[in-house]
Design a protein around this motif. Sequence first.
Motif, mmCIF file in Angstrom:
data_model
loop_
_atom_site.group_PDB
_atom_site.id
_atom_site.type_symbol
_atom_site.label_atom_id
_atom_site.label_comp_id
_atom_site.label_asym_id
_atom_site.label_seq_id
_atom_site.Cartn_x
_atom_site.Cartn_y
_atom_site.Cartn_z
ATOM 1 N N GLY A 91 9.823 -1.592 -1.699
ATOM 2 C CA GLY A 91 10.946 -2.453 -2.216
ATOM 3 C C GLY A 91 10.990 -3.790 -1.480
ATOM 4 N N ILE A 92 11.019 -3.622 -0.161
ATOM 5 C CA ILE A 92 11.373 -4.795 0.556
ATOM 6 C C ILE A 92 10.225 -5.874 0.288
ATOM 7 N N LEU A 93 8.817 -5.373 0.451
ATOM 8 C CA LEU A 93 7.776 -6.285 0.188
ATOM 9 C C LEU A 93 7.731 -6.945 -1.243
ATOM 10 N N LYS A 94 7.967 -6.202 -2.176
ATOM 11 C CA LYS A 94 8.100 -6.678 -3.643
ATOM 12 C C LYS A 94 9.316 -7.536 -3.872
ATOM 13 N N SER A 95 10.478 -7.449 -3.026
ATOM 14 C CA SER A 95 11.277 -8.491 -3.064
ATOM 15 C C SER A 95 10.899 -9.913 -2.579
ATOM 16 N N LEU A 96 10.296 -9.673 -1.335
ATOM 17 C CA LEU A 96 9.447 -10.672 -0.649
ATOM 18 C C LEU A 96 8.624 -11.364 -1.578
ATOM 19 N N ARG A 97 7.890 -10.667 -2.266
ATOM 20 C CA ARG A 97 6.918 -11.386 -3.226
ATOM 21 C C ARG A 97 7.565 -12.055 -4.161
ATOM 22 N N GLU A 98 8.520 -11.578 -4.718
ATOM 23 C CA GLU A 98 9.475 -12.145 -5.801
ATOM 24 C C GLU A 98 9.906 -13.500 -5.414
ATOM 25 N N ILE A 99 10.242 -13.599 -4.176
ATOM 26 C CA ILE A 99 10.688 -15.159 -3.760
ATOM 27 C C ILE A 99 9.523 -16.024 -3.409
ATOM 28 N N GLY A 100 8.134 -15.556 -3.486
ATOM 29 C CA GLY A 100 7.270 -16.210 -3.144
ATOM 30 C C GLY A 100 6.497 -16.167 -1.748
ATOM 31 N N VAL A 101 7.033 -15.311 -1.129
ATOM 32 C CA VAL A 101 6.396 -15.154 0.426
ATOM 33 C C VAL A 101 5.028 -14.071 0.176
ATOM 34 N N LYS A 102 3.876 -14.381 1.117
ATOM 35 C CA LYS A 102 2.828 -13.688 1.101
ATOM 36 C C LYS A 102 2.890 -12.591 1.765
ATOM 37 N N ILE A 103 2.136 -11.556 1.496
ATOM 38 C CA ILE A 103 2.284 -10.303 2.107
ATOM 39 C C ILE A 103 0.695 -9.991 2.672
ATOM 40 N N SER A 104 0.592 -9.589 3.977
ATOM 41 C CA SER A 104 -0.788 -9.072 4.544
ATOM 42 C C SER A 104 -0.748 -7.708 5.184
ATOM 43 N N LEU A 105 -1.636 -6.906 4.853
ATOM 44 C CA LEU A 105 -1.732 -5.382 5.452
ATOM 45 C C LEU A 105 -2.540 -5.693 6.489
ATOM 46 N N ASP A 106 -2.065 -5.413 7.950
ATOM 47 C CA ASP A 106 -2.739 -5.682 9.141
ATOM 48 C C ASP A 106 -3.213 -4.238 9.635
ATOM 49 N N ASP A 107 -4.372 -4.457 10.471
ATOM 50 C CA ASP A 107 -5.048 -3.289 11.308
ATOM 51 C C ASP A 107 -5.441 -2.319 10.111
ATOM 52 N N PHE A 108 -5.841 -2.790 9.015
ATOM 53 C CA PHE A 108 -6.376 -1.836 7.777
ATOM 54 C C PHE A 108 -7.698 -0.925 8.290
ATOM 55 N N GLY A 109 -7.457 0.412 7.994
ATOM 56 C CA GLY A 109 -8.676 1.241 8.305
ATOM 57 C C GLY A 109 -8.304 2.063 9.534
ATOM 58 N N THR A 110 -7.081 1.843 9.998
ATOM 59 C CA THR A 110 -6.771 2.777 11.328
ATOM 60 C C THR A 110 -5.862 3.897 10.871
ATOM 61 N N GLY A 111 -5.169 3.923 9.704
ATOM 62 C CA GLY A 111 -4.173 4.877 9.099
ATOM 63 C C GLY A 111 -4.941 5.854 8.431
ATOM 64 N N TYR A 112 -3.951 7.191 8.077
ATOM 65 C CA TYR A 112 -4.718 8.057 7.347
ATOM 66 C C TYR A 112 -4.545 7.802 5.999
ATOM 67 N N SER A 113 -3.989 6.866 5.719
ATOM 68 C CA SER A 113 -3.681 6.841 4.075
ATOM 69 C C SER A 113 -4.139 5.390 3.533
ATOM 70 N N SER A 114 -4.929 5.015 4.239
ATOM 71 C CA SER A 114 -5.592 3.253 3.884
ATOM 72 C C SER A 114 -5.698 3.269 2.448
ATOM 73 N N LEU A 115 -6.330 4.050 1.541
ATOM 74 C CA LEU A 115 -6.832 3.702 0.273
ATOM 75 C C LEU A 115 -5.701 4.093 -0.318
ATOM 76 N N ALA A 116 -4.840 5.038 -0.241
ATOM 77 C CA ALA A 116 -3.664 5.347 -1.157
ATOM 78 C C ALA A 116 -2.611 4.294 -1.022
ATOM 79 N N ILE A 117 -2.458 3.719 0.340
ATOM 80 C CA ILE A 117 -1.302 2.626 0.342
ATOM 81 C C ILE A 117 -1.639 1.268 -0.469
ATOM 82 N N LEU A 118 -2.817 1.016 -0.622
ATOM 83 C CA LEU A 118 -3.203 0.233 -1.244
ATOM 84 C C LEU A 118 -2.876 -0.053 -3.029
ATOM 85 N N LYS A 119 -2.586 1.198 -3.369
ATOM 86 C CA LYS A 119 -2.171 1.333 -4.686
ATOM 87 C C LYS A 119 -0.619 0.948 -4.903
ATOM 88 N N TYR A 120 0.058 0.814 -3.895
ATOM 89 C CA TYR A 120 1.309 0.749 -4.022
ATOM 90 C C TYR A 120 1.965 -0.286 -3.665
#
Length: 485
Positions: free
Chosen positions: A368-397
Amino acid sequence: MAQSLAMETHVVIIEQIVAQMSENSVYYDVLTGLPSRLLLSQSLNLALAQMRDGEVLAAIFLGLDRFKIINHGIGYHGGDLLLQSVAKRLKYTLGTQAIIGRWSGDEFAIFIAGLSDVTAVTTIAERVLYCFELPFKFDRSFSTLESNSLYVKASMGIAIATSHLQDSDTLLKHADAALSLAKKSGRNNYEIYTEPAPLASLDTAPVKNRWQLEYLLDDVCAALAHPAVANPAPQQFDDRQLLLHYQPQLDIHTGKIISIEALLRCRDVSAKLLINPADFIPLAEENGSILLMGEWVIRTACQQKKVWEEMGWEGFSIAVNFSVKQLQNRKLIATITNILAETGLSPAALEVEITESIAIKDLELAIGILKSLREIGVKISLDDFGTGYSSLAILKYLPLDRLKIDRSFIRELRANTVDAGIVKTIVDLGHQLNLNVVAEGVETVEQLEFLRSIDCDTVQGFLFSRPLPAVDLQTAIATGSYWQH
């Protein structure tokens, strides 16, 4: 020869910055018409860079004694009139010899270069104190005063630079420490900073004891809660504790800067060293101080980005990191919206970095927070990718623009290794999702060449630049020294 040329380039860059800022009213205090903290800071950098052998430079903080009591007695309008009168008197007393500005509240900054020795500094200090011997007269009367004049005294803290190699942040810290001592010593006087005896337990290593960190963070939060610090300009938070360093992220083929990441640093004043972020950030999250610190980071980074834009440096975003507490803060969107409005920065110029481990703690809220940021034009980066247990699933959302490969995969990166296979897979995956892929922690040419071979988009790491103070990064950008590959 090379060192001399680099120094000359450094001076020219700062001269251009100061000249551009001096022509813009936004860098002047509205009340007094004097330079404000950002212009003062850059002017001090320039004065230091232009120092000649044998000269000394004085950095002076002047504070009005018992100004809060005076302000309460004659009202805020009366207090404003007093500050305007003090500004005029300081300019009359020191003339063009000094750079004079309003630092914050009732504090003024005075920088004087080209002095012969410490005796010349003390002579000037005595002259400034003497100018407060006469009363300040107002055009109107106040019910709390028997006449329309008021006697006000001042205290000063002085730090002396004897070389252009001295750091402006440290110089300001010393001046502030001397001002505090002057006020504790009876006021209406001045103190010149002298180096204290070193604390052996803190000189050689970052602060490690929990109570020391808690004390330091309490001090930081108390300062951040003060109105004069809550809305700072870049690099102006009393260097003494919080500061930002900046590290560029570069197009892997052209070397063009795609983004600059703003990294929070915390200074232990007594030990005069930077504390490891891994030490203070977890504790700041635990005690809640990360919210104040995080807002300061966003505002200061946006202001610095705006300064760069006014210098003509565009085409890249400024990236800030979010903590768990910040992401859980329901006021976050409003805070960012207000900061963007205050600074005049386009939302597209701001980039927010979160780690997948942070996002997964409350995935629904994060989305919800990140979608709101995207709506106003802010860019979003996912940091430290590959270290969590849900890396692939989280990209979906998550609504993402960029994917940053964790440095742990880059550290041992060589062709035909397991890490190489993982990194190539992440790059391919990112491209399939139309994401810009960033490799962080690049330290060797071998790593860079492999990343080029698999068509990674962007690189960041010590091979190009360590995180640097803004003015040092500006020099690196101007000279192109960050990109030699």
